[in-house]
Design a protein around this motif. Structure first.
Motif, mmCIF file in Angstrom:
data_model
loop_
_atom_site.group_PDB
_atom_site.id
_atom_site.type_symbol
_atom_site.label_atom_id
_atom_site.label_comp_id
_atom_site.label_asym_id
_atom_site.label_seq_id
_atom_site.Cartn_x
_atom_site.Cartn_y
_atom_site.Cartn_z
ATOM 1 N N ARG A 411 -12.556 -109.700 88.804
ATOM 2 C CA ARG A 411 -12.561 -110.596 87.652
ATOM 3 C C ARG A 411 -13.934 -110.605 86.979
ATOM 4 O O ARG A 411 -14.019 -110.651 85.736
ATOM 5 C CB ARG A 411 -12.161 -112.014 88.069
ATOM 6 C CG ARG A 411 -11.956 -112.934 86.870
ATOM 7 C CD ARG A 411 -11.360 -114.271 87.248
ATOM 8 N NE ARG A 411 -12.291 -115.130 87.957
ATOM 9 C CZ ARG A 411 -12.053 -116.412 88.256
ATOM 10 N NH1 ARG A 411 -10.878 -116.950 87.925
ATOM 11 N NH2 ARG A 411 -12.939 -117.138 88.915
ATOM 12 N N ALA A 412 -14.995 -110.547 87.769
ATOM 13 C CA ALA A 412 -16.342 -110.498 87.184
ATOM 14 C C ALA A 412 -16.501 -109.284 86.293
ATOM 15 O O ALA A 412 -17.026 -109.379 85.174
ATOM 16 C CB ALA A 412 -17.388 -110.485 88.294
ATOM 17 N N SER A 413 -16.055 -108.120 86.772
ATOM 18 C CA SER A 413 -16.170 -106.891 85.986
ATOM 19 C C SER A 413 -15.418 -107.017 84.668
ATOM 20 O O SER A 413 -15.919 -106.633 83.605
ATOM 21 C CB SER A 413 -15.628 -105.717 86.803
ATOM 22 O OG SER A 413 -15.668 -104.524 86.061
ATOM 23 N N LEU A 414 -14.202 -107.586 84.729
ATOM 24 C CA LEU A 414 -13.398 -107.733 83.517
ATOM 25 C C LEU A 414 -14.022 -108.763 82.578
ATOM 26 O O LEU A 414 -14.065 -108.557 81.347
ATOM 27 C CB LEU A 414 -11.977 -108.146 83.911
ATOM 28 C CG LEU A 414 -10.914 -108.163 82.813
ATOM 29 C CD1 LEU A 414 -10.878 -106.851 82.053
ATOM 30 C CD2 LEU A 414 -9.549 -108.463 83.416
ATOM 31 N N ARG A 415 -14.514 -109.847 83.117
ATOM 32 C CA ARG A 415 -15.151 -110.859 82.275
ATOM 33 C C ARG A 415 -16.387 -110.305 81.564
ATOM 34 O O ARG A 415 -16.595 -110.539 80.366
ATOM 35 C CB ARG A 415 -15.538 -112.071 83.131
ATOM 36 C CG ARG A 415 -14.390 -113.012 83.434
ATOM 37 C CD ARG A 415 -14.825 -114.150 84.353
ATOM 38 N NE ARG A 415 -13.933 -115.295 84.239
ATOM 39 C CZ ARG A 415 -14.031 -116.396 84.963
ATOM 40 N NH1 ARG A 415 -14.997 -116.506 85.882
ATOM 41 N NH2 ARG A 415 -13.194 -117.403 84.796
ATOM 42 N N ILE A 416 -17.212 -109.569 82.303
ATOM 43 C CA ILE A 416 -18.423 -109.003 81.691
ATOM 44 C C ILE A 416 -18.039 -108.015 80.598
ATOM 45 O O ILE A 416 -18.640 -107.985 79.517
ATOM 46 C CB ILE A 416 -19.303 -108.353 82.767
ATOM 47 C CG1 ILE A 416 -19.891 -109.439 83.684
ATOM 48 C CG2 ILE A 416 -20.421 -107.532 82.142
ATOM 49 C CD1 ILE A 416 -20.529 -108.901 84.952
ATOM 50 N N ALA A 417 -17.009 -107.194 80.858
ATOM 51 C CA ALA A 417 -16.552 -106.235 79.846
ATOM 52 C C ALA A 417 -16.019 -106.942 78.603
ATOM 53 O O ALA A 417 -16.081 -106.399 77.494
ATOM 54 C CB ALA A 417 -15.470 -105.338 80.435
ATOM 55 N N ARG A 418 -15.483 -108.159 78.785
ATOM 56 C CA ARG A 418 -14.942 -108.936 77.658
ATOM 57 C C ARG A 418 -15.973 -109.931 77.111
ATOM 58 O O ARG A 418 -15.620 -110.881 76.419
ATOM 59 C CB ARG A 418 -13.669 -109.660 78.108
ATOM 60 C CG ARG A 418 -12.515 -108.706 78.377
ATOM 61 C CD ARG A 418 -11.397 -109.370 79.183
ATOM 62 N NE ARG A 418 -10.724 -110.433 78.456
ATOM 63 C CZ ARG A 418 -9.683 -110.262 77.632
ATOM 64 N NH1 ARG A 418 -9.223 -109.016 77.429
ATOM 65 N NH2 ARG A 418 -9.115 -111.275 77.017
ATOM 66 N N HIS A 419 -17.259 -109.698 77.446
ATOM 67 C CA HIS A 419 -18.395 -110.454 76.913
ATOM 68 C C HIS A 419 -18.449 -111.904 77.386
ATOM 69 O O HIS A 419 -19.109 -112.743 76.766
ATOM 70 C CB HIS A 419 -18.408 -110.404 75.377
ATOM 71 C CG HIS A 419 -18.323 -109.012 74.830
ATOM 72 N ND1 HIS A 419 -19.342 -108.080 74.984
ATOM 73 C CD2 HIS A 419 -17.322 -108.375 74.151
ATOM 74 C CE1 HIS A 419 -18.979 -106.938 74.425
ATOM 75 N NE2 HIS A 419 -17.760 -107.078 73.929
ATOM 76 N N ASP A 420 -17.772 -112.196 78.504
ATOM 77 C CA ASP A 420 -17.901 -113.504 79.149
ATOM 78 C C ASP A 420 -18.888 -113.351 80.304
ATOM 79 O O ASP A 420 -18.534 -113.395 81.476
ATOM 80 C CB ASP A 420 -16.536 -113.988 79.646
ATOM 81 C CG ASP A 420 -16.612 -115.339 80.363
ATOM 82 O OD1 ASP A 420 -17.670 -115.984 80.291
ATOM 83 O OD2 ASP A 420 -15.605 -115.724 81.006
ATOM 84 N N THR A 421 -20.166 -113.168 79.943
ATOM 85 C CA THR A 421 -21.183 -112.895 80.963
ATOM 86 C C THR A 421 -21.371 -114.080 81.900
ATOM 87 O O THR A 421 -21.524 -113.899 83.117
ATOM 88 C CB THR A 421 -22.521 -112.530 80.290
ATOM 89 O OG1 THR A 421 -22.312 -111.406 79.424
ATOM 90 C CG2 THR A 421 -23.564 -112.160 81.323
ATOM 91 N N ALA A 422 -21.340 -115.292 81.353
ATOM 92 C CA ALA A 422 -21.529 -116.474 82.205
ATOM 93 C C ALA A 422 -20.424 -116.574 83.249
ATOM 94 O O ALA A 422 -20.685 -116.853 84.427
ATOM 95 C CB ALA A 422 -21.562 -117.732 81.341
ATOM 96 N N GLY A 423 -19.170 -116.324 82.829
ATOM 97 C CA GLY A 423 -18.066 -116.351 83.781
ATOM 98 C C GLY A 423 -18.189 -115.253 84.816
ATOM 99 O O GLY A 423 -17.911 -115.468 86.007
ATOM 100 N N GLY A 424 -18.626 -114.066 84.380
ATOM 101 C CA GLY A 424 -18.812 -112.958 85.307
ATOM 102 C C GLY A 424 -19.885 -113.266 86.343
ATOM 103 O O GLY A 424 -19.721 -112.980 87.537
ATOM 104 N N ILE A 425 -20.982 -113.867 85.898
ATOM 105 C CA ILE A 425 -22.074 -114.203 86.815
ATOM 106 C C ILE A 425 -21.609 -115.242 87.845
ATOM 107 O O ILE A 425 -21.941 -115.150 89.039
ATOM 108 C CB ILE A 425 -23.288 -114.717 86.027
ATOM 109 C CG1 ILE A 425 -23.956 -113.545 85.293
ATOM 110 C CG2 ILE A 425 -24.281 -115.422 86.924
ATOM 111 C CD1 ILE A 425 -25.058 -113.954 84.333
#
Length: 589
Positions: A411-425
């Motif tokens: 999920r972190a990888s997908l969130r970061i790819a979708r520009h949700d860096t805070a969620g990915g972190i």
């Protein structure tokens, strides 16, 4: 080392049907091991001294093996292996020790004082090791990966019987295999590649089928020939890597089955005792019964491509089906969530995303509290290019099991790819708390930390991974990653240079490694050496805009204004946003 043999609990006797079998022939099912495909890895659940674990089922391993990180995670004492005993595979030889598991539980049966070799690198998919032939050759073995199961059978009075008991009307092949023993346990047979006889090994631990370069050349292969694709390094048990290509062969024939225009991996390594490994792609497309009791092997074709692999993520390159073949269709439809999930995972491994999603949806419907089913369906949704649906499934998986490090990292990888860096972190921090200190997934966490700009936490994750994976084939990537993180961070640059130097010694002529060192040298003011490394990186990858831009910035700082401006202009032509990327990385003229 003492070699121990084990016997799992007998489950059922099944008489074979005449006229294919003699009237007295009976086969007794000793055990049924559930197999879940994780990508191209067939995973079997087990318990090590009562704690859950997963192993790769590896018919190509002469003995069962634990990774050093796995042995450390389960707090197993290791002792030196006999001097002549070592693990040898595609990656070369690996240092070896021995550990004893007091109670290994397989198929709900406890096995006591089980010895494992300890050595090599990670086997992937979160597995702690492999189950090899010391377990599999207890009896005849049936590999039914398409339906998510391996069965062990004891055959009685069946020396001349046909043991492919599931066959009704479809064709089957029966081939002679070499006699096996505890010291020579591998399943090998004769096949034909473009009319040239070769020896093959049935190796469920190989992620795809592969031919040795020597055997391929005997069949006419030319690495520089048309339609040959260089795919980069191949990895195995040891630290080394080998050159790998994909090439088309006019014919591959084994038993009564012939595959035309077969696209196969060709690997520049000596495969001990054989010319070719038949890997999980072959196992997924066939149902296989290894009758060591007869020195025979039976197989039927399941349908779909036989050799199925990709040169890039989500790009499948597959061979045609066997000529004149008929798919085996006698398997019973699953009736429970576990059956649908295992079949769905097998379909996902074959990149049949639509059917995988259908089966996994059935699993989710029947058992909506199982986090793993949502995670696997999320992976299938990603393969089917449906990231929003994949994210929903990963959300469900994490809600059901907040400590599932795999789901969190996905999920972190997908969130970061979708520009949700805070969620990915946030997911990466949760995965860090959930993962074992020695876990292989820490390398994934480290890489994602770098991509999200968290260089300090990335260095910590690289430290943890490297401390437990000294003999792993991914060590050069980890060293380069730690070097790159420190270079971007602008701290501990001398340590970064040491990491990059070692990565480049272990894996020379790697463009990204050279460029990482170039950035460290640029930060240290060693402009001539930085330009030299980026020169080498650019020669290896002339269309990579970053290498040109990095060299251009260094040239400007060194006073070579004409060359620097020209390189930056060429980089912008290749990738218009490269100046913005440089600004984000702190690399500006």
């Amino acid at each position: 080392m003492k070699v121990r043999c084990f016997l799992l609990a007998v489950a059922v006797f099944a008489p074979l049907w005449p006229p294919r079998a003699l009237a007295a022939c009976k086969i007794a099912r000793i055990a049924e091991l559930p197999v879940t495909m994780a990508g191209t890895r067939p995973l079997v659940p087990a318990k090590i001294n009562g704690a859950d674990a997963e192993f790769v089922l590896d018919s190509g391993a002469f003995y069962s093996v634990l990774t050093p990180a796995g042995a450390a995670e389960y707090k197993l004492h290791t002792r030196p292996a006999p001097p002549l005993l070592q693990l040898v595979g595609v990656g070369g030889a690996a240092r070896t020790s021995v550990a004893t598991v007091q109670v290994l539980t397989l198929a709900n049966a406890p096995l006591h004082d089980v010895d494992f070799l300890v050595g090599g690198g990670e086997v992937g998919a979160g597995a702690v090791g492999v189950l090899g032939q010391n377990i599999l050759r207890l009896a005849d073995a049936e590999y039914d990966f398409a339906n998510g199961v391996v069965r062990l059978w004891r055959a009685e009075s069946c020396r001349k019987a046909m043991l492919a008991y599931w066959v009704t009307s479809q064709p089957y092949s029966a081939i002679k295999i070499a006699w096996t023993s505890a010291s020579q346990p591998h399943t090998t047979a004769t096949a034909s590649l473009d009319g040239h006889e070769i020896r093959v090994m049935f190796d469920s631990g190989a992620s795809s089928s592969m031919v040795s370069l020597r055997a391929a050349k005997s069949a006419g292969f030319n690495p520089s020939g048309p339609n040959v694709i260089s795919t980069g390094p191949a990895r195995g048990v040891g630290e080394s890597i080998a050159r790998d290509w994909i090439a088309t062969f006019a014919s591959f024939k084994i038993g009564d089955e012939e595959i035309h225009n077969a696209r196969l991996h060709v690997i520049d390594v000596r495969i001990p005792g054989v010319d070719m490994l038949l890997g999980t792609d072959f196992f997924l497309s066939h149902r296989i019964y290894v009758a060591t009791s007869q020195d025979k092997l039976y197989f039927t074709y399941n349908g779909g491509p036989v050799f199925n692999f990709s040169t890039k993520p989500r790009q499948a390159i597959a061979a045609s089906a066997p000529s004149g073949s008929q798919a085996e269709s006698s398997a019973a439809e699953p009736t429970d969530a576990t059956g649908f999930a295992r079949r769905g995972a097998a379909l996902l491994a074959r990149r049949d995303f639509a059917h995988a999603i259908a089966d996994l949806t059935q699993a989710v419907r029947l058992e909506p509290s199982n986090a793993q089913y949502f995670y696997e369906r999320g992976q299938a949704q990603l393969g089917n290019r449906q990231p929003a649906l994949a994210l929903q499934d990963f959300n469900h998986a994490v809600e059901l099991d907040p400590s599932d490090a795999q789901a969190l990292v996905s999920r972190a990888s997908l969130r970061i790819a979708r520009h949700d860096t805070a969620g990915g972190i946030a997911d990466l921090d949760a995965a860090d708390r959930a993962a074992a200190r020695q876990a292989d997934i820490r390398l994934n966490i480290a890489m994602l930390d770098v991509s999200s700009g968290r260089y300090g936490p990335a260095v910590t994750q690289f430290d943890l991974w490297l401390a437990s994976h000294d003999a792993d084939s991914h060590k050069p990537e980890a060293l380069n990653g730690r070097c790159w993180a420190r270079a971007l961070w602008g701290r501990d640059l001398k340590q970064a240079l040491s990491d990059c130097d070692l990565a480049n010694r272990l894996r020379p002529a790697t463009a990204s490694f050279l460029d990482s060192r170039a950035l460290v040298e640029q930060r240290l003011g060693k402009f001539a050496r930085s330009i030299e490394d980026d020169d080498a990186a650019h020669r290896l990858a002339p269309t990579n805009a970053w290498f040109l831009y990095s060299r251009g910035v260094t040239e400007l700082r060194a006073g070579h204004k004409t060359e620097g401006r020209a390189d930056i202009a060429s980089a912008v032509d290749l990738q218009p946003n490269i100046v913005q990327i440089g600004r984000e990385r702190g690399v500006t003229p």
